[in-house]
Design a protein around this motif. Structure first.
Motif, short mmCIF file in Angstrom:
data_model
loop_
_atom_site.label_atom_id
_atom_site.label_comp_id
_atom_site.label_asym_id
_atom_site.label_seq_id
_atom_site.Cartn_x
_atom_site.Cartn_y
_atom_site.Cartn_z
N GLY A 1 1.19 -0.36 13.58
CA GLY A 1 1.32 -1.31 12.48
C GLY A 1 1.91 -0.74 11.20
N GLY A 2 2.44 0.46 11.24
CA GLY A 2 3.10 1.04 10.07
C GLY A 2 2.15 1.17 8.87
N ALA A 3 2.75 1.41 7.72
CA ALA A 3 1.94 1.51 6.50
C ALA A 3 1.30 0.16 6.17
CB ALA A 3 2.81 1.99 5.34
N THR A 4 2.02 -0.90 6.46
CA THR A 4 1.51 -2.24 6.14
C THR A 4 0.22 -2.54 6.90
OG1 THR A 4 3.79 -2.91 5.76
CG2 THR A 4 2.18 -4.68 5.98
N PHE B 1 -2.58 -1.42 4.94
CA PHE B 1 -2.96 -2.25 3.79
C PHE B 1 -4.19 -3.09 4.16
CE2 PHE B 1 1.71 -2.72 2.09
CZ PHE B 1 1.74 -1.36 1.84
N PHE C 1 5.02 -2.13 -3.02
CA PHE C 1 4.11 -1.84 -1.90
C PHE C 1 2.67 -1.75 -2.39
CE2 PHE C 1 8.12 -0.16 0.01
CZ PHE C 1 8.17 -1.06 1.06
N CYS D 1 -0.11 4.35 -4.84
CA CYS D 1 1.08 4.61 -4.03
C CYS D 1 1.78 5.82 -4.64
CB CYS D 1 2.00 3.38 -4.04
SG CYS D 1 3.48 3.61 -3.06
N ASN E 1 4.53 7.51 -4.10
CA ASN E 1 5.96 7.43 -4.43
C ASN E 1 6.40 5.99 -4.22
OD1 ASN E 1 8.69 8.83 -4.90
ND2 ASN E 1 9.04 7.73 -3.00
N THR F 1 8.96 3.68 -3.53
CA THR F 1 10.24 3.74 -2.81
C THR F 1 11.32 2.85 -3.42
OG1 THR F 1 8.72 3.77 -0.94
CG2 THR F 1 11.07 3.76 -0.43
N ASP G 1 -1.04 5.88 -0.46
CA ASP G 1 0.09 5.53 0.40
C ASP G 1 1.18 6.57 0.14
OD1 ASP G 1 2.33 4.51 1.63
OD2 ASP G 1 2.22 2.52 0.68
N SER H 1 3.87 6.99 2.22
CA SER H 1 4.92 6.69 3.20
C SER H 1 6.26 7.34 2.88
CB SER H 1 5.13 5.18 3.29
OG SER H 1 3.98 4.56 3.81
N SER H 2 6.61 7.38 1.60
CA SER H 2 7.95 7.87 1.27
C SER H 2 7.93 9.24 0.60
CB SER H 2 8.67 6.85 0.39
OG SER H 2 7.87 6.47 -0.71
N GLY I 1 3.65 5.37 6.85
CA GLY I 1 4.49 4.93 7.97
C GLY I 1 5.42 6.10 8.27
N GLN J 1 8.46 6.43 9.41
CA GLN J 1 9.93 6.32 9.50
C GLN J 1 10.72 6.91 8.35
OE1 GLN J 1 7.70 3.93 9.21
NE2 GLN J 1 8.36 2.18 8.04
N LYS J 2 10.07 7.28 7.26
CA LYS J 2 10.86 7.81 6.14
C LYS J 2 10.97 9.33 6.15
CE LYS J 2 10.21 3.59 3.79
NZ LYS J 2 9.06 2.72 3.60
C1 LIG Z 1 8.28 1.66 3.51
C2 LIG Z 1 6.99 1.68 2.82
C3 LIG Z 1 5.91 0.87 3.24
C4 LIG Z 1 6.02 -0.07 4.40
O1 LIG Z 1 6.02 0.66 5.57
P1 LIG Z 1 5.92 -0.05 7.01
O2 LIG Z 1 5.67 1.13 7.90
O3 LIG Z 1 7.23 -0.71 7.24
O4 LIG Z 1 4.80 -1.00 6.99
C5 LIG Z 1 4.73 0.96 2.54
N1 LIG Z 1 4.60 1.77 1.48
C6 LIG Z 1 5.61 2.55 1.05
C7 LIG Z 1 5.41 3.44 -0.13
C8 LIG Z 1 6.83 2.53 1.70
O5 LIG Z 1 7.85 3.28 1.27
#
Ligand SMILES: *Cc1c(COP(=O)(O)O)cnc(C)c1O
Length: 339
Positions: free
Chosen positions: A54-57, A60, A80, A126, A128, A130, A150, A152-153, A171, A173-174
């Protein structure tokens, strides 16, 4: 590297993608990725590492479902963070300790601006932002209330002291590989008080009990994370990553500061080392910039649809040479389009 072993992983006659998540071969990979993440980030023993869906979302929702008993503080520094706060408000009382919306999220608040509650279950931030291109350069003092971040980035972009956080999530992917995976690093004492209606896949206690395999995890994304971790270890770890990223950001911001043509979007003391946001003198020139840059092979420079402008995302995978090419183009573009 990935393409070579695609069809025959270590002579198994099988691709990693084809392996059962419970097979010996895959479990070996899985354990090694966890151990390498612990090593790279220097994660203390009293923290668990989870690989979730479910990724970062997804987090949440999972965070308030597992941690919000009475009230949670949310520091809203971007889109975010705002989404995370809105999701949490479905499950309990959310107090906005800071809201940067009025100022268009162009900076990170100072400690004295945070209106933190004494009785919060956690403080969410959060690390960073993004989209807006701002980043925390300090960890706020929360008087014992666990910080949930968070990352993620910005995860794996610099050294951090994990022990200062209650929970870190991202998440993948970054900065960690490919999509399909959320990484959660959680202090063990925070596990175990999920709301009774929490979906099984989002329960931290079940995730812990089943070592992230309550159901099939995102096996290939985890495998790719392992490759990224080996790459970082070979380069010299997060200390080296941090130096590289600092130099990349410095190169870009220096160019922005030395050229009247461009306007940086983030306040100077809040600048992100991962996402550099700015504008040219008009939206038309922003679009022209993105177009001409793409013709030179400089891709993905369009700002997020929420704010427009230009954004250079210079994650771990971007080398210094890439940044220098961009800077050369920025100088040339400014000269050619000077008003
Ligand atoms: C991209 C991003 C998200 C969302 O990530 P998903 O994996 O697509 O849910 C959440 N928080 C930050 C800081 C992000 O850069």
């Amino acid at each position: 590297m990935l393409s070579e072993e695609r069809y025959n992983y270590e002579g198994s006659g099988m691709a990693v993608m084809e392996m059962s998540h419970r097979s010996k071969g895959y479990l070996k990979i899985f354990e090694e990725v966890k151990a390498d993440l612990r090593k790279v980030m220097n994660i203390p023993e009293n923290y668990e590492i989870f690989f979730m869906h479910g990724g970062a979302t997804g987090q949440f929702s999972a965070i308030p479902l597992n941690l919000l008993k009475k009230k949670a503080d949310y520091i809203v520094t971007g889109n975010f963070a705002k989404k995370a706060a809105e999701e949490a408000a479905k499950y309990g009382e959310v107090h906005l300790a800071y809201n940067g919306k009025e100022e268009n999220y162009k900076r990170i608040p100072k400690q004295e601006e945070l209106k933190l509650s004494k009785d919060a279950d956690y403080v969410h931030l959060c690390a960073n932002n993004t989209i807006f291109g701002t980043e925390w350069d300090y960890i706020p003092e929360t008087n014992g209330v666990p910080i949930v971040a968070d990352m993620s980035s910005s995860i794996l972009s610099k050294e951090i002291d994990v022990s200062r956080y209650g929970l870190i999530y991202a998440g993948a992917q970054k900065n960690m590989g490919i999509s399909g995976l959320a990484v959660v690093i959680i202090r063990k004492d925070l596990i175990g008080e999920a709301k009774e209606y929490t979906p099984v896949l989002y329960r931290y206690d079940l995730t812990q009990k089943n070592d992230s395999m309550y159901n099939t995890p995102s096996t290939y994304s985890i495998y790719v994370l392992g490759k990224v971790l080996k790459w970082i270890l070979n380069l010299g770890g997060l200390k080296e990553m941090e130096q590289r990223n600092a130099l990349k950001a410095k190169t870009l911001y220096e160019c922005l500061d030395n050229c009247d043509f461009y306007t940086p979007l983030a306040k100077k003391d809040s600048r992100s080392r991962m996402n550099v946001t700015f504008t040219a003198p008009s939206p038309e020139l922003d679009a022209e910039f993105v177009k001409e840059a793409a013709e030179r092979g400089l891709l993905n420079l369009k700002g997020h649809r929420l704010i427009g402008g230009i954004r250079a995302s210079i994650y771990n995978a971007m080398p210094q040479e890439g940044v220098e090419e961009l800077v050369a183009f920025m100088k040339q573009f400014a000269k050619e389009h000077a008003l």
